[in-house]
Write an enzyme that holds these catalytic residues in place. Sequence first.
Site, short mmCIF file in Angstrom:
data_model
loop_
_atom_site.label_atom_id
_atom_site.label_comp_id
_atom_site.label_asym_id
_atom_site.label_seq_id
_atom_site.Cartn_x
_atom_site.Cartn_y
_atom_site.Cartn_z
N LYS A 1 0.74 -1.04 -0.16
CA LYS A 1 0.11 0.05 -0.10
C LYS A 1 0.83 1.26 0.00
CE LYS A 1 -2.78 -2.32 3.39
NZ LYS A 1 -3.46 -2.23 4.71
N ASP B 1 14.29 -0.36 1.96
CA ASP B 1 15.03 -0.46 3.22
C ASP B 1 16.23 -1.51 3.06
OD1 ASP B 1 15.84 -0.70 5.83
OD2 ASP B 1 13.90 -1.37 6.67
#
Length: 183
Positions: free
Chosen positions: A52, A112
Site C-alpha cells: 500500500k 530498506d
Amino acid sequence: MPTLTADPRLQGRAVKRIVYTEEGLAERVHELGEEITRFYPDGELLVLGLLKGSFIFLSDLVRQVQRPLQVDFLVASSYGDATVSSGNVRLLYDPETELEGKHILLVEDIVDTGRTLSRLMDLLQARKPRSLEICALLHKHIATELRYPTRFIGYDAPNEFLVGYGLDHAENFRHLPYIASLQ
Ligand code: IMP
Ligand code: MG
C-alpha cells in the site's frame, strides 16, 4: 502546517521531527516526473505501484509525467518470518495487463533492505518487459540486498523510522501530507 503536537492526525503521538515537508515533497515529485518524462521518449509505459505504501506518491507522481502511461498495482506478501522480511514473495494481486514489450516502472515508497523488491523484480523480468526500472521515493542505502539499481530516487533517507505520505506504522499515519520521524 500545525505544530506537531497539535496535529489531530497524530493521535497524540509525539513525532521527533518533520523530515520532508508537504511543499518539499511536491517540488521533488515534480522533478522526478520531469526525469521520468525525459527517460522514456517512446514506447508504452506501465507504472506499477507497490501497495500500500506507494499509493500517495504514485498518485502525485503520475500527474507530473508528461507522456502517455498506464497505471496498475502490485500487492505483494512476504511469507515466512513475519517480523523479518523473508525474501520469499507472493503476489496477492497481479496486474491483468500484459507486461511483455512495455516499459515497466515499479514504484515503491521506501527501500530498506530491498529484499522484497529484488524478488519482485526477478518475477517481473521473467515476463519480458521492454525495460524494467525502479522508482523509490526514499532509499535508506543500508545493508541493501537489492540486486537491481534504483533508477529514480526521491531522497536518500535517514536511517530512522519514517511515517506519512503513504508510509505507515502499524497501518497508521499513512495520510499525513508530510513525512515525519517517529524516533
Ligand atoms: P525492504 O524489503 O526491507 O526494503 O522493506 C521495504 C518496506 O518496508 C517498505 O515498502 C515499507 O513498507 C517498509 N519500511 C521500511 N522502512 C520503513 C520506514 O522507515 N517507515 C515505514 N515503513 C518502512
Ligand atoms: Mg509498510
